[in-house]
Motif scaffolding. Structure first.
Motif, PDB file in Angstrom:
ATOM      1  N   LEU A 163      40.546  13.010 -21.609  1.00 13.06           N
ATOM      2  CA  LEU A 163      39.532  13.803 -20.935  1.00 13.06           C
ATOM      3  C   LEU A 163      38.127  13.370 -21.364  1.00 13.06           C
ATOM      4  CD1 LEU A 163      39.003  16.165 -19.020  1.00 13.06           C
ATOM      5  CD2 LEU A 163      39.059  17.667 -21.001  1.00 13.06           C
ATOM      6  N   LEU A 164      37.942  13.129 -22.649  1.00 11.67           N
ATOM      7  CA  LEU A 164      36.660  12.676 -23.166  1.00 11.67           C
ATOM      8  C   LEU A 164      36.283  11.316 -22.577  1.00 11.67           C
ATOM      9  CD1 LEU A 164      34.347  13.357 -25.068  1.00 11.67           C
ATOM     10  CD2 LEU A 164      35.600  12.229 -26.896  1.00 11.67           C
ATOM     11  N   VAL A 191      35.144  11.821 -18.943  1.00 11.33           N
ATOM     12  CA  VAL A 191      33.788  12.379 -18.886  1.00 11.33           C
ATOM     13  C   VAL A 191      32.756  11.298 -19.178  1.00 11.33           C
ATOM     14  CG1 VAL A 191      32.192  13.992 -20.012  1.00 11.33           C
ATOM     15  CG2 VAL A 191      34.495  14.738 -19.399  1.00 11.33           C
ATOM     16  N   LEU A 211      29.878  10.050 -16.551  1.00  9.71           N
ATOM     17  CA  LEU A 211      28.457  10.126 -16.897  1.00  9.71           C
ATOM     18  C   LEU A 211      27.798   8.753 -16.897  1.00  9.71           C
ATOM     19  CD1 LEU A 211      28.432  12.849 -19.684  1.00  9.71           C
ATOM     20  CD2 LEU A 211      27.655  13.056 -17.322  1.00  9.71           C
TER      21      LEU A 211
END
Length: 156
Positions: free
Chosen positions: A7-8, A11, A15
Motif C-alpha cells: 500500500l505504501l 501511494v 504521488l
C-alpha cells in the motif's frame, strides 16, 4: 506487514505521477487596472461556446482566447467602445448580451412578445370554439322526443 508495504509503495507511485496531472496555473494579474477593465468588458459579452454565460465567467478555450485578445487590445490603448466594436465586427451582435435595437435585431427583441400574443389569440379561439360546442344542442327535436319516450318507458 506485506500489505502495508504494498500500500505504501502504491501511494508513493501515485504521488510521483501527480505533477503530470497538474494543469498550468493561471498567471496573476500583471496590471490590476487592465484586469478590471477586462472583467468589465467581458461581463457584457456572451461566450460563443456556452452561449448562456458571460465571457468573464466562461472557462471554455475560446473564452480564454477572447479574454486574451481583449487584454491585448486594452494594453494597445484601445477604448472600451473600440474593443466592443472590434468584437461585434468580428463575431456579430450575438457576442453582446444586450444587442442594440436596430432593424436586424427587431425580431430578437420583439420575438417573445409576438409569441405571447399568438399564444393568447390561439387560446381565445380555442375557448370560444369549446364554448360554442358546449352550447349547441347535440340532439335534434325528433331525437330528443324519442329519448324522452325511451326514458319514460324504462321508468314504468
Amino acid at each position: 506487514m506485506k500489505h502495508i508495504g504494498a500500500l505504501l509503495l502504491l501511494v508513493v507511485l501515485l504521488l510521483a505521477g501527480a505533477p503530470g496531472w497538474a494543469k498550468e496555473a493561471t498567471p496573476l494579474a500583471e496590471d490590476p487596472v487592465v484586469e478590471q477593465r477586462l472583467i468589465d468588458i467581458s461581463q457584457e459579452m456572451r461566450c460563443l461556446v456556452c452561449q448562456n454565460e458571460s465571457l468573464a465567467a466562461s472557462r471554455a478555450d475560446l473564452a480564454l482566447d477572447l479574454r486574451r485578445e481583449i487584454r491585448e487590445l486594452i494594453r494597445a490603448g484601445r477604448s472600451d467602445a473600440e474593443i466592443r466594436d472590434f468584437m461585434v465586427s468580428r463575431y456579430g451582435d450575438f457576442v453582446l448580451y444586450r444587442p442594440p435595437v436596430k432593424p436586424t435585431t427587431w425580431l430578437l427583441w420583439s420575438g417573445p412578445f409576438l409569441l405571447m400574443a399568438v399564444a393568447v389569440v390561439v387560446l381565445l379561439v380555442y375557448l370560444r370554439r369549446r364554448e360554442r360546442a358546449a352550447g349547441r344542442d347535440v340532439l335534434t327535436s325528433d331525437e330528443r322526443s324519442r329519448a324522452q319516450a325511451l326514458l319514460q318507458e324504462g321508468g314504468q
